[in-house]
Motif scaffolding. Structure first.
Motif, PDB file in Angstrom:
ATOM      1  N   HIS A 177       1.153  -1.169  -0.056  1.00  0.00           N
ATOM      2  CA  HIS A 177       0.018  -0.301  -0.208  1.00  0.00           C
ATOM      3  C   HIS A 177       0.968   1.498  -0.321  1.00  0.00           C
ATOM      4  CE1 HIS A 177      -4.185  -2.234   1.302  1.00  0.00           C
ATOM      5  NE2 HIS A 177      -2.752  -2.654   1.681  1.00  0.00           N
TER       6      HIS A 177
ATOM      7  N   GLU B  65      -4.921   9.944  -0.579  1.00  0.00           N
ATOM      8  CA  GLU B  65      -5.201   8.500  -1.447  1.00  0.00           C
ATOM      9  C   GLU B  65      -5.011   7.445  -1.274  1.00  0.00           C
ATOM     10  OE1 GLU B  65      -7.934  10.764  -5.256  1.00  0.00           O
ATOM     11  OE2 GLU B  65      -5.985  10.323  -5.202  1.00  0.00           O
ATOM     12  N   ASN B  66      -5.551   6.376  -1.090  1.00  0.00           N
ATOM     13  CA  ASN B  66      -4.701   5.266  -0.647  1.00  0.00           C
ATOM     14  C   ASN B  66      -4.926   4.278  -1.416  1.00  0.00           C
ATOM     15  OD1 ASN B  66      -5.031   5.250   2.704  1.00  0.00           O
ATOM     16  ND2 ASN B  66      -7.312   4.867   2.509  1.00  0.00           N
ATOM     17  N   ASN B  67      -4.018   3.748  -2.091  1.00  0.00           N
ATOM     18  CA  ASN B  67      -3.664   3.214  -3.631  1.00  0.00           C
ATOM     19  C   ASN B  67      -2.418   1.194  -2.804  1.00  0.00           C
ATOM     20  OD1 ASN B  67      -3.942   5.497  -5.391  1.00  0.00           O
ATOM     21  ND2 ASN B  67      -2.289   6.310  -3.556  1.00  0.00           N
TER      22      ASN B  67
ATOM     23  N   THR C  18      -2.031  -5.531  -5.985  1.00  0.00           N
ATOM     24  CA  THR C  18      -1.970  -6.123  -5.346  1.00  0.00           C
ATOM     25  C   THR C  18      -1.561  -7.911  -5.865  1.00  0.00           C
ATOM     26  OG1 THR C  18      -3.751  -6.363  -6.966  1.00  0.00           O
ATOM     27  CG2 THR C  18      -4.521  -5.653  -5.025  1.00  0.00           C
TER      28      THR C  18
ATOM     29  N   ARG D  95      -7.092   7.191 -13.588  1.00  0.00           N
ATOM     30  CA  ARG D  95      -5.294   7.548 -13.224  1.00  0.00           C
ATOM     31  C   ARG D  95      -5.109   5.878 -12.932  1.00  0.00           C
ATOM     32  NH1 ARG D  95      -7.271  10.018  -7.265  1.00  0.00           N
ATOM     33  NH2 ARG D  95      -8.435   8.075  -6.568  1.00  0.00           N
ATOM     34  N   ASN D  96      -6.151   4.549 -13.076  1.00  0.00           N
ATOM     35  CA  ASN D  96      -5.045   3.522 -12.865  1.00  0.00           C
ATOM     36  C   ASN D  96      -4.086   3.094 -14.544  1.00  0.00           C
ATOM     37  OD1 ASN D  96      -6.249   2.629 -10.333  1.00  0.00           O
ATOM     38  ND2 ASN D  96      -7.549   1.102 -10.970  1.00  0.00           N
TER      39      ASN D  96
ATOM     40  N   GLU E  58      -4.348  -0.261  -7.581  1.00  0.00           N
ATOM     41  CA  GLU E  58      -5.424  -0.054  -8.070  1.00  0.00           C
ATOM     42  C   GLU E  58      -5.923   1.258  -6.811  1.00  0.00           C
ATOM     43  OE1 GLU E  58      -9.123   0.717  -7.959  1.00  0.00           O
ATOM     44  OE2 GLU E  58      -8.258  -1.046  -8.653  1.00  0.00           O
ATOM     45  N   THR E  59      -6.237   2.437  -7.357  1.00  0.00           N
ATOM     46  CA  THR E  59      -6.329   4.023  -7.279  1.00  0.00           C
ATOM     47  C   THR E  59      -7.521   4.451  -7.247  1.00  0.00           C
ATOM     48  OG1 THR E  59      -6.549   5.182  -9.249  1.00  0.00           O
ATOM     49  CG2 THR E  59      -4.358   4.681  -8.617  1.00  0.00           C
ATOM     50  N   LYS E  60      -8.574   3.328  -7.043  1.00  0.00           N
ATOM     51  CA  LYS E  60      -9.835   3.348  -7.444  1.00  0.00           C
ATOM     52  C   LYS E  60     -10.302   4.125  -8.226  1.00  0.00           C
ATOM     53  CE  LYS E  60     -10.842   2.333  -2.128  1.00  0.00           C
ATOM     54  NZ  LYS E  60      -9.072   1.738  -2.350  1.00  0.00           N
ATOM     55  N   VAL E  61     -10.066   4.535  -9.150  1.00  0.00           N
ATOM     56  CA  VAL E  61     -10.444   5.667 -10.417  1.00  0.00           C
ATOM     57  C   VAL E  61      -9.589   4.461 -11.359  1.00  0.00           C
ATOM     58  CG1 VAL E  61     -10.118   7.842 -11.250  1.00  0.00           C
ATOM     59  CG2 VAL E  61     -10.549   7.318  -8.632  1.00  0.00           C
ATOM     60  N   ASP E  62     -10.323   4.659 -12.570  1.00  0.00           N
ATOM     61  CA  ASP E  62      -9.830   3.227 -13.679  1.00  0.00           C
ATOM     62  C   ASP E  62      -9.058   4.693 -14.679  1.00  0.00           C
ATOM     63  OD1 ASP E  62     -11.422   1.539 -12.529  1.00  0.00           O
ATOM     64  OD2 ASP E  62     -13.080   2.095 -14.468  1.00  0.00           O
TER      65      ASP E  62
END
Length: 214
Positions: free
Chosen positions: A55, A66-68, A71, A99-100, A93-97
């Motif tokens: 992480h 922001e957490n990233n 995996t 941005r990924n 994984e940044t939770k924004v496509d």
């Protein structure tokens, strides 16, 4: 070898009479046990298992954290204490496509640098304590290869066996500076694309790695 040592010490055979045999045999058994306990531990290799993650926290506009997470981690620890890990940078994984995609293609450039590689040599005493079921907390010097640049970073980690798994976690974040790995231009590119006033060029990284014996 054990039998030769016992013979050399006069602990084998019927050389001193029947009355002394039980005591001599007991002493011989203790000597063999001491030799066996003094030998290096023959542990099986530990391999990274599912559920492992790395992480990091990114900070933009001087205020928004922001957490990233990554995996996909592979690698392991050999019975001689050689640690090697590969973090698949495309698994970010940044939770924004969008941005990924930008992290993969622009920042990390996974087409040319697909993995972050980590290696270290662990101490024999620490391996013995882990095999004995004891938790070990140590500062470890890691060799990190990222974006084609290799540098040494220190990590304060805890390792403990729980059930059939070896769990290794960081006890404090590891600070990674983009400039140390030739990634400063990538930070600027992301900032411009996202229309931000700033992105922190250093990030705290934490690790949660699970190993299972081969």
């Amino acid at each position: 070898m054990h039998h030769q040592l016992i013979d050399a010490c006069g602990l084998a055979g019927n050389r001193t009479g029947n009355r002394r045999q039980p005591a001599l045999r007991a002493l011989g058994g203790l000597l063999v046990g001491f030799i066996m306990l003094s030998a290096p531990l023959a542990s099986a290799d530990w391999r990274v298992s599912d559920g492992s993650s790395v992480h990091y926290v990114s900070i933009k506009n001087q205020a928004i954290a922001e957490n990233n997470v990554f995996t996909e981690i592979t690698g392991g620890i050999t019975d001689t204490g050689s640690l090697s890990l590969a973090v698949d940078l495309a698994s970010v994984e940044t939770k924004v496509d969008i941005r990924n995609q930008r992290m993969r293609d622009i920042f990390f450039d996974v087409a040319n640098f697909p993995n972050a590689l980590v290696s270290a040599q662990l101490e024999a005493l620490d391996l013995a304590q882990i095999d004995a079921g004891q938790a070990v907390e140590r500062r470890v010097s890691l060799r990190l290869s990222l974006h084609g640049i290799v540098a040494t970073v220190d990590a304060y980690v805890r390792a403990v066996v729980v059930g059939d798994q070896l769990l290794v976690t960081t006890l404090e974040p590891v600070l990674i500076a983009a400039g140390d790995f030739g990634l400063a231009e990538g930070v600027s590119a992301l900032q411009k694309l996202a229309g931000l006033t700033g992105i922190a060029s250093a990030v705290p990284v934490t690790v949660n790695i699970q190993f299972q014996k081969d």
